[in-house]
Scaffold this motif. Structure first.
Motif, short mmCIF file in Angstrom:
data_model
loop_
_atom_site.label_atom_id
_atom_site.label_comp_id
_atom_site.label_asym_id
_atom_site.label_seq_id
_atom_site.Cartn_x
_atom_site.Cartn_y
_atom_site.Cartn_z
N UNK A 74 58.70 83.16 35.10
CA UNK A 74 60.00 82.85 35.69
C UNK A 74 61.02 83.96 35.41
N UNK A 75 61.01 84.46 34.18
CA UNK A 75 62.01 85.47 33.81
C UNK A 75 61.79 86.77 34.57
N UNK A 76 60.53 87.11 34.87
CA UNK A 76 60.24 88.32 35.63
C UNK A 76 60.27 88.08 37.15
N UNK A 77 60.50 86.79 37.53
CA UNK A 77 60.52 86.41 38.95
C UNK A 77 59.24 86.84 39.68
N UNK A 78 58.11 86.64 39.01
CA UNK A 78 56.82 87.00 39.57
C UNK A 78 56.21 85.82 40.33
N UNK A 79 55.87 85.98 41.61
CA UNK A 79 55.19 84.90 42.34
C UNK A 79 53.86 84.57 41.67
N UNK A 80 53.50 83.29 41.64
CA UNK A 80 52.25 82.93 40.98
C UNK A 80 51.68 81.65 41.58
N UNK A 81 50.41 81.42 41.27
CA UNK A 81 49.78 80.14 41.58
C UNK A 81 49.22 79.57 40.29
N UNK A 82 48.98 78.28 40.28
CA UNK A 82 48.39 77.62 39.11
C UNK A 82 46.91 77.38 39.40
N UNK A 83 46.06 77.91 38.55
CA UNK A 83 44.62 77.70 38.67
C UNK A 83 44.22 76.59 37.70
N UNK A 84 43.94 75.40 38.24
CA UNK A 84 43.62 74.23 37.41
C UNK A 84 42.13 74.22 37.11
N UNK A 85 41.76 74.71 35.94
CA UNK A 85 40.35 74.94 35.59
C UNK A 85 39.67 73.67 35.03
N UNK A 86 38.36 73.73 34.98
CA UNK A 86 37.49 72.73 34.34
C UNK A 86 37.48 71.39 35.07
N UNK A 87 37.54 71.45 36.40
CA UNK A 87 37.45 70.20 37.16
C UNK A 87 36.08 69.54 36.97
N UNK A 88 35.07 70.35 36.59
CA UNK A 88 33.72 69.81 36.40
C UNK A 88 33.64 68.88 35.19
N UNK A 89 34.69 68.91 34.34
CA UNK A 89 34.69 68.03 33.17
C UNK A 89 35.41 66.70 33.44
N UNK A 90 35.83 66.49 34.66
CA UNK A 90 36.40 65.19 35.03
C UNK A 90 35.31 64.14 34.89
N UNK A 91 35.55 63.04 34.17
CA UNK A 91 34.51 62.02 33.98
C UNK A 91 33.91 61.58 35.32
N UNK A 92 32.57 61.66 35.40
CA UNK A 92 31.87 61.22 36.61
C UNK A 92 31.72 62.30 37.67
N UNK A 93 32.28 63.49 37.42
CA UNK A 93 32.22 64.56 38.42
C UNK A 93 30.79 65.06 38.60
N UNK A 94 30.37 65.16 39.85
CA UNK A 94 29.04 65.70 40.18
C UNK A 94 29.23 67.09 40.76
N UNK A 95 28.84 68.09 39.98
CA UNK A 95 29.12 69.48 40.36
C UNK A 95 28.34 69.91 41.59
#
Length: 583
Positions: free
Chosen positions: A116-137
């Motif tokens: 935010x302080x550098x005003x750099x555009x970014x995206x959020x990479x939400x990792x480890x979805x494979x660890x969601x209980x019941x997830x079938x990779x």
């Protein structure tokens, strides 16, 4: 000419920053595209052909202009803050990696503050979805393909975790949404769910990055191939057979062997000539630092190792500029000097001393400390010296809370620890800014209590209590009644006066819940024996009592100890002083 954007990967430790880049490189190797990926110093260049291969049908190849993506692969956010230019970071884009199961952690908040302080555009990479209980990779599938194949319960569980990220970003005044639900990428941050382990969602992550570049950054990415190079120093190191070298990320222009360069040091900017430019060997030798190949020139954006005379005093995070004419040298030296002066921060006569390993880290640390309400008197790059201890020690008596040093990724010189102990100087060291701030906040609370204890030792403390109705246990000789402490402190042997300043007696003994106590504070309900008091004669139910003090005593305590007394204590002292003056 459009260059590839420089992309920095930030996030909390163990949330998958390095795993993400390893997955992109590894996937390319399996696709037999390893030769297409070029390894640079501190960076990995992934050409558009490889990105298209990994994205499949997600990208329309006809409209693509950028030649690829240059990922800064030095772990952590230190690289991001080190790679600075006038006005901000040289990174064009950021990827904030978050473990979707753990959510925001201290370094996540820290990285977000820096973005935010550098005003750099970014995206959020939400990792480890494979660890969601019941997830079938579904290895290497797109996120949407894999998500749609999951049960409804699993989808809802993951959605709840993603909305928790949205909420955290909202608290930071950032509007965010899952990438496929974003209406306007210029106003909302995209959250891309993925797994660095299985490859699910990697295609969408690359797609969103390329999409942001294509739509919003074309003008920003113009590279002036014919002009002298501009860059930022990532690291200074000793390289076997080469002596002192510097790893540099170039963000514009062309750098040639033999070029004269101007680069920042702790003193005057250094002017020197490039002896050699090196690149690592191909991707499979990424971990073998000793193997480099010499090149005659490179064009931005790229990462290179430079050998040149006099690099020993160059500081990481400083700017580096090539010059093509002698007449430019003085102007460029002044330019570099002014750029460094931007972050040689001195904010006044009080505040902490801050030391950091690089200019970028220094700048980010000072900003975060200031935002956390911690004053900074001086900020410098380098190790902690005996001079620093002496300088801070001179401030200790006047302002003990400011007689501290924040040391970010730096060492203390020999003998300094002993000097710090002798002077009573507290040093907060580490590599996580939020931990430094938390440690300081905890220490400051404890220090206030220690100072309060020393300053108030053997003093009569202010106190106020109310005679509770229906709480008469003995009329007199001594009177035993129930009191509620309204503020301050009550102790045995202190004298009490009423609101008219008249002495009503001396506390002999106090009990709480049937146990004898030696101190009562605000909120306590206690039974008290008072010599000299007589219920119905000089004390009455509902009366308010004060610890007896002379007006001068109350005034002196209020003026001299204001910084360690609570607001309630000061208010009671003011009341006590007025009442004592009546008498």
């Amino acid at each position: 000419m459009i260059r590839q954007p420089i992309v920095s990967v930030l996030g909390h430790i163990d949330h998958g920053k390095t795993s993400l880049l390893d997955k992109i490189r590894g996937s390319a190797i399996r696709e037999k595209e390893a030769g297409g990926i070029t390894q640079h110093i501190g960076a990995t260049e992934v050409p558009m052909e490889v990105i298209q291969k990994l994205c499949g049908n997600l990208l329309n190849s006809d409209s693509l202009k950028t030649p690829g993506l240059l990922f800064i692969d030095t772990p952590g956010h230190a690289a991001f803050t080190n790679l600075r230019k006038r006005g901000g970071s040289i990174s064009d884009l950021g990827i904030l990696v978050v473990d979707v199961n753990e959510g925001f952690k201290p370094q996540t908040h820290e990285a977000l503050s820096i973005l935010k302080s550098y005003k750099t555009p970014f995206l959020v990479a939400a990792n480890k979805i494979d660890r969601t209980p019941g997830w079938k990779s579904q290895p290497d599938k797109t996120f949407m393909e894999s998500f749609k194949s999951q049960s409804e319960d699993v989808q809802q569980t993951l959605d709840m975790k993603l909305y928790a990220l949205v909420e955290n970003l909202y608290k930071a005044e950032i509007s965010a949404e899952r990438y496929d639900r974003v209406d306007d990428f210029s106003k909302q941050v995209a959250i891309v769910p993925f797994s660095a382990k299985t490859g699910e969602g990697i295609g969408e992550l690359l797609m969103v990055l390329v999409g942001l570049v294509q739509k919003y950054m074309e003008k920003q990415l113009e590279v002036h191939k014919e002009l002298p190079a501009k860059g930022s120093v990532l690291e200074i190191k000793q390289s076997e057979g080469l002596g002192t070298t510097m790893d540099v990320i170039l963000y514009d222009g062309t750098l040639k062997k033999g070029d004269k360069i101007v680069v920042g040091t702790l003193d005057e900017p250094l002017v020197t000539n490039i002896k050699a430019i090196f690149l690592p060997n191909p991707l499979e030798e990424i971990r073998l630092e000793k193997k480099f190949k010499s090149v005659d020139q490179v064009t931005a954006a790229t990462g290179v190792k430079i050998s040149a005379p006099g690099l020993e005093n160059v500081i990481a995070g400083s700017p580096i500029y090539a010059v093509h004419g002698e007449e430019e040298i003085e102007d460029m030296k002044n330019f570099v000097k002014s750029e460094l002066e931007e972050i040689q921060i001195e904010t006044g006569d009080t505040g902490a001393l801050v030391k950091a390993d690089t200019l970028g880290s220094l700048e980010a640390l000072v900003r975060l400390l200031t935002e956390g309400g911690i004053a900074v008197r001086k900020a410098e790059v380098g190790s902690i010296s005996k001079k620093d201890i002496t300088e801070v020690g001179a401030l200790k008596e006047e302002s003990p809370a400011n007689a501290v040093i924040f040391a970010f990724n730096v060492k203390t010189l020999p003998g300094v620890d002993k000097d710090a102990y002798d002077f009573g100087i507290k040093i907060f060291g580490g590599s996580v800014v939020y931990s430094l701030i938390d440690d300081y906040t905890e220490w400051e609370k404890e220090e206030v209590e220690r100072r309060k204890s020393r300053a108030l030792k053997n003093r009569i403390l202010p106190g106020k209590a109310k005679f509770m109705k229906g709480m008469v246990f003995r009329q007199n000789k001594p009177a035993v009644v129930g009191l509620e402490v309204l503020g301050g402190t009550l102790k045995p042997k202190i004298e009490l006066m009423n609101k008219d300043g008249i002495l009503i007696g001396t506390i002999k003994e106090m009990q709480k819940d049937g146990e004898r106590i030696h101190e009562a504070t605000m909120g306590d309900q206690i039974s008290v024996s008072i010599y000299g008091a007589s219920v119905g004669k000089n004390i009455f139910e509902g009366d308010e009592f004060y610890v007896k003090m002379a007006p001068s005593e109350a005034r002196e305590m209020r003026e001299k100890l204001a910084d360690i007394l609570t607001g309630f204590d000061i208010a009671i002292l003011e009341e006590t002083e007025k009442i004592a003056r009546k008498k």
